[in-house]
Design an enzyme around this catalytic site. Structure first.
Site, PDB file in Angstrom:
ATOM      1  CG  ASP A  47      -9.673  23.166   8.441  1.00 51.16           C
ATOM      2  OD1 ASP A  47      -9.328  22.800   7.303  1.00 51.16           O
ATOM      3  OD2 ASP A  47      -8.873  23.606   9.288  1.00 51.16           O
ATOM      4  N   GLY A  64       2.560  22.731  11.809  1.00 53.74           N
ATOM      5  CA  GLY A  64       2.959  21.412  11.335  1.00 53.74           C
ATOM      6  C   GLY A  64       2.087  20.298  11.878  1.00 53.74           C
ATOM      7  CG  ASP A  65       1.324  19.442  15.703  1.00 51.37           C
ATOM      8  OD1 ASP A  65       2.005  18.467  15.328  1.00 51.37           O
ATOM      9  OD2 ASP A  65       1.607  20.128  16.698  1.00 51.37           O
ATOM     10  CB  SER A  66      -2.511  21.820  10.057  1.00 53.65           C
ATOM     11  OG  SER A  66      -2.734  23.116  10.526  1.00 53.65           O
TER      12      SER A  66
END
Length: 263
Positions: free
Chosen positions: A120, A208-210
């Site tokens: 990822d 939202g921190d991904s």
């Protein structure tokens, strides 16, 4: 289980509103998702404290790998190729600041073989290089893959909440692969992922921190990136630490990809 830590639905809409300086929306939490009644253990970052932090317009975070490349999560982007749709915001903790820097993307490189489990990471090439901001080196060995880490981002301050206007920061301790896997029923890919958080919960990255960095001080007291915000079960829940891409495992591949992109 909330796997990715990206914004969806109303939260994605709110992203543009915050950056533009208008009121944000707060999405309702799912009925089975307990709400953390405070900022997820975070405090506001000082201006210039983490100059390498990047906010991406699709609702993710990132770190400035080089003046023209942003390191983020693979699940935040589409397939490898030309991409001019992403706007990176840099240089300010306040997304509404008139001094913020905004730069469009021109290319995305997603980790080869990415299929939604592991691998990822991704690189976003900016149309023009960013000058005057520090970059964040990545760990090339496992020497820094334990201890206490710092996380930062503009993501939700509570599970189910809207993204933040101001950059928040927090510290989280390393959680061993075996312990993390016991929490997540064996879903952790030990070689590729690293966990961090408190058994009691209360401090965590969130939706939202991904793509944002998890980092710590190296032997020279300089910041070094050890993780990329990837996924987790909710936000700051007890016995569900955050799961991060283990940067050291992919360091040589990331460096090769960066070189191929001219970064």
């Amino acid at each position: 289980m909330v796997r990715w830590r990206t914004l969806t639905g109303l939260l994605a809409t709110a992203l543009a509103a915050v950056t533009a300086g208008s009121l944000t929306l707060t999405a309702p939490a799912a009925a089975d998702s307990p709400i953390t009644p405070n900022v997820v253990g975070g405090t506001r970052a000082a201006q210039g404290e983490f100059p390498f932090m990047v906010r991406l317009s699709m609702g993710c975070g990132g770190a400035l790998y080089s003046p023209r490349l942003v390191l983020t999560a693979a699940h935040c982007v589409g397939s490898t190729g030309t991409n001019t749709s992403i706007t990176a915001t840099l240089g300010e903790v306040d997304l509404q600041s008139s001094s913020r820097i905004t730069v469009r993307s021109n290319y995305v490189y997603r980790a080869p073989g990415y299929n939604g489990s592991g691998r990822d990471w991704a690189l976003i090439r900016l149309a023009t290089p960013v000058t005057g901001l520090s970059t964040l080196p990545i760990a090339t060995t496992t020497a820094y893959d334990s201890g206490t880490f710092t996380v930062a981002g503009w993501g939700a301050a509570r599970e189910g909440g809207a993204q933040q206007r101001y950059l928040l920061k927090a510290t989280v301790p390393f959680v061993s692969d075996s312990t993390c896997n016991s929490y997540y029923g064996g879903d952790i890919i030990a070689a590729q992922e690293i966990c961090a958080g408190y058994a009691s919960g209360g401090v965590d990255t969130c939706q939202g921190d991904s793509g944002g960095p998890m980092f710590r001080r190296d032997a020279n007291n300089a910041w070094i990136q050890v993780g990329i915000v990837s996924w987790g079960n909710g936000c700051a829940r007890p016995n569900y630490p955050g799961v991060y891409t283990q940067v050291s495992y992919f360091a040589s591949t990331i460096a090769s990809a960066a070189a191929s992109l001219g970064g």
